[in-house]
Scaffold this active site. Structure first.
Site, PDB file in Angstrom:
ATOM      1  N   ALA A 128       0.825  -1.216   0.000  1.00 18.80           N
ATOM      2  CA  ALA A 128       0.000   0.000   0.000  1.00 18.80           C
ATOM      3  C   ALA A 128       0.860   1.267   0.000  1.00 18.80           C
ATOM      4  CB  ALA A 128      -0.919   0.002   1.226  1.00 18.80           C
ATOM      5  N   GLU A 181       4.376   9.147   8.878  1.00 23.11           N
ATOM      6  CA  GLU A 181       3.917   7.779   9.146  1.00 23.11           C
ATOM      7  C   GLU A 181       3.004   7.702  10.370  1.00 23.11           C
ATOM      8  OE1 GLU A 181       4.241   5.676   6.952  1.00 23.11           O
ATOM      9  OE2 GLU A 181       5.845   6.564   5.759  1.00 23.11           O
ATOM     10  N   HIS A 232      -4.023   4.636   7.893  1.00 22.44           N
ATOM     11  CA  HIS A 232      -2.604   4.996   7.773  1.00 22.44           C
ATOM     12  C   HIS A 232      -2.353   5.733   6.447  1.00 22.44           C
ATOM     13  CE1 HIS A 232       1.788   4.501   8.237  1.00 22.44           C
ATOM     14  NE2 HIS A 232       1.747   4.405   6.915  1.00 22.44           N
ATOM     15  N   HIS A 241      11.384  -2.965   2.130  1.00 21.85           N
ATOM     16  CA  HIS A 241      12.115  -1.692   2.209  1.00 21.85           C
ATOM     17  C   HIS A 241      13.615  -1.838   1.974  1.00 21.85           C
ATOM     18  CE1 HIS A 241       8.282  -1.157   4.172  1.00 21.85           C
ATOM     19  NE2 HIS A 241       8.400   0.138   4.065  1.00 21.85           N
TER      20      HIS A 241
HETATM   21 ZN   LIG Z   1       3.081   5.059   5.368  1.00 26.69          ZN
END
Ligand SMILES: [Zn+2]
Length: 418
Positions: free
Chosen positions: A136, A193, A165, A295
């Protein structure tokens, strides 16, 4: 370069101090979960004092443990607050989840989503079978009107939190859209975040879930409440060392503290030291396990998620106080039951902070919302206090060892002969 975003010379030391502040709570959770896993799988699989085998925690990276709530409920015979089934029953769709989230933002006096968002976002996995990176994400097209989310949304509570989020990112983009381009960023990336997660802390309260009809009106039950806090802790607390160690591992790599010959073993050393987990089977430098985390190959800094986990509780506490929904002196209204829904006062604080974008040093932005200029882990401890007290007693009662000791090397230079 990665730490430049935080504009704080001793930022790594500050993070280490924050981790030290939350680690006692993590260790209590770890000891309890290890005890429950040992009861389930036996002493030969889960040792009494060793690290937990990572593959038993219900998540590919052992980063959040909510999937094993069924064996971790403080009161197994009572329910936890996962409302995924109720959402499906009530006919929720991905679009309805995003509408619900938008309504929460507008109830605070914040901005609705523009038409481009509804017309151009990808909110479900495309039916035509085309390849898509389903991780996402939220996008600012930098023209002050086009903002979109890409998410292969499925109807579940877990994803409802993710929806909030991502919507937090979009709301931030909208709030700072009139600043010069270079300043259209979060105060630091942890702020970006933390935003949506902060609102989700209200949305996931039993109080709010009752308001929107996903939980039946019933009398408050402190045992159900502890089950609920456990579910939240399996997500938020279990994540803390993971959120910290991904970049800790990369900082050491970038600064030549870790040599390229030790990539995988250095990874497992941190996993053991900070998370207290070990691999399901021996690893070697012929493996590259960190590469399994999105990541790492995507070269995205990660410590922002650790920062966000700390900040969101600071934000939540300040907003709850502004909304008149929380008073530290009033034990009948604990922080984890606070819902800021419809509070224009809370919305004003959020907006004041978001509109600053990256135009001021982040402590100024933090001050705009919390009145504090430093990151502080105590609101997080405050939020989980009833659970921490319960865990401490329970671990004492069952004689669990809190903490862990290595039970031997888990990673070698070359693969072990089998
Ligand atoms: Zn995020």
């Amino acid at each position: 370069m990665w730490l430049d975003d935080y504009d704080t010379p001793d930022f790594r030391e500050r993070l280490a101090a924050l981790w030290a502040e939350v680690a006692p709570l993590y260790r209590q959770l770890h000891a309890f979960v290890r005890g429950r896993l040992r009861a389930r799988y036996g002493d030969s699989v889960v040792s009494r004092i060793g690290p937990i085998p990572a593959h038993l925690l219900g998540n590919m990276w052992a980063q959040t443990w909510g999937n094993i709530i069924d064996i971790c409920k403080p009161y197994p015979e009572k329910k936890a607050a996962d409302v995924s089934a109720q959402m499906k029953e009530a006919g929720y769709t991905p679009v309805r989840m995003f509408r619900l989230s938008e309504e929460f933002f507008t109830s605070l006096g914040l901005e609705p989503m523009p038409d481009t968002f509804w017309n151009l976002s990808v909110l479900e996995r495309p039916a035509d079978g085309r390849e898509l990176v389903c991780h996402a994400s939220a996008w600012d097209f930098c023209d002050q009107r086009d903002f979109r989310i890409k998410q292969c949304t499925v109807v579940s509570m877990d994803q409802l939190i993710t929806v909030h989020h991502e919507m937090g990112h979009i709301q931030y983009y909208i709030q700072y859209k009139d600043l010069p381009m270079a300043l259209r960023r979060g105060a630091n990336s942890g702020f970006h975040e933390a935003l949506g997660d902060t609102l989700a802390l209200s949305v996931q309260t039993r109080k709010h879930l009752k308001k929107i009809g996903l939980l039946k009106e019933e009398k408050d039950d402190p045992e159900v409440d502890l089950n609920f806090l456990m579910l939240t802790a399996l997500d938020k607390i279990a994540f803390l060392p993971f959120g910290y160690l991904i970049d800790k591992w990369r900082w050491d790599l970038f600064s030549n503290v870790t040599s390229p010959e030790d990539l995988n073993c250095a990874w497992w050393q941190l996993r053991e030291e900070l998370q207290g987990v070990k691999p399901p089977q021996p690893r070697s430098e012929a493996d590259f396990d960190p590469g399994a985390k999105y990541h790492v190959p995507a070269n995205t800094p990660y410590v922002r998620y650790f920062v966000a986990r700390i900040l969101q509780f600071q934000f939540h506490k300040a907003l709850c106080q502004a909304a008149g929904e929380y008073d530290p002196q009033d034990s009948s209204r604990p922080l984890h039951q606070c819902d800021i829904y419809q509070s224009k006062e809370a919305g004003k604080l959020l907006s004041a902070m978001m509109r600053l974008g990256h135009s001021v040093p982040w402590p100024d932005a933090l001050e705009a919302i919390t009145g504090q200029r430093a990151m502080d882990a105590s609101p997080l401890r405050e939020y989980f206090r009833p659970l921490e007290e319960w865990l401490t007693k329970e671990n004492e009662r069952t004689g669990e060892t809190v903490g862990w000791k290595s039970d031997g090397p888990v990673c070698t230079k070359t693969p072990e002969a089998t």
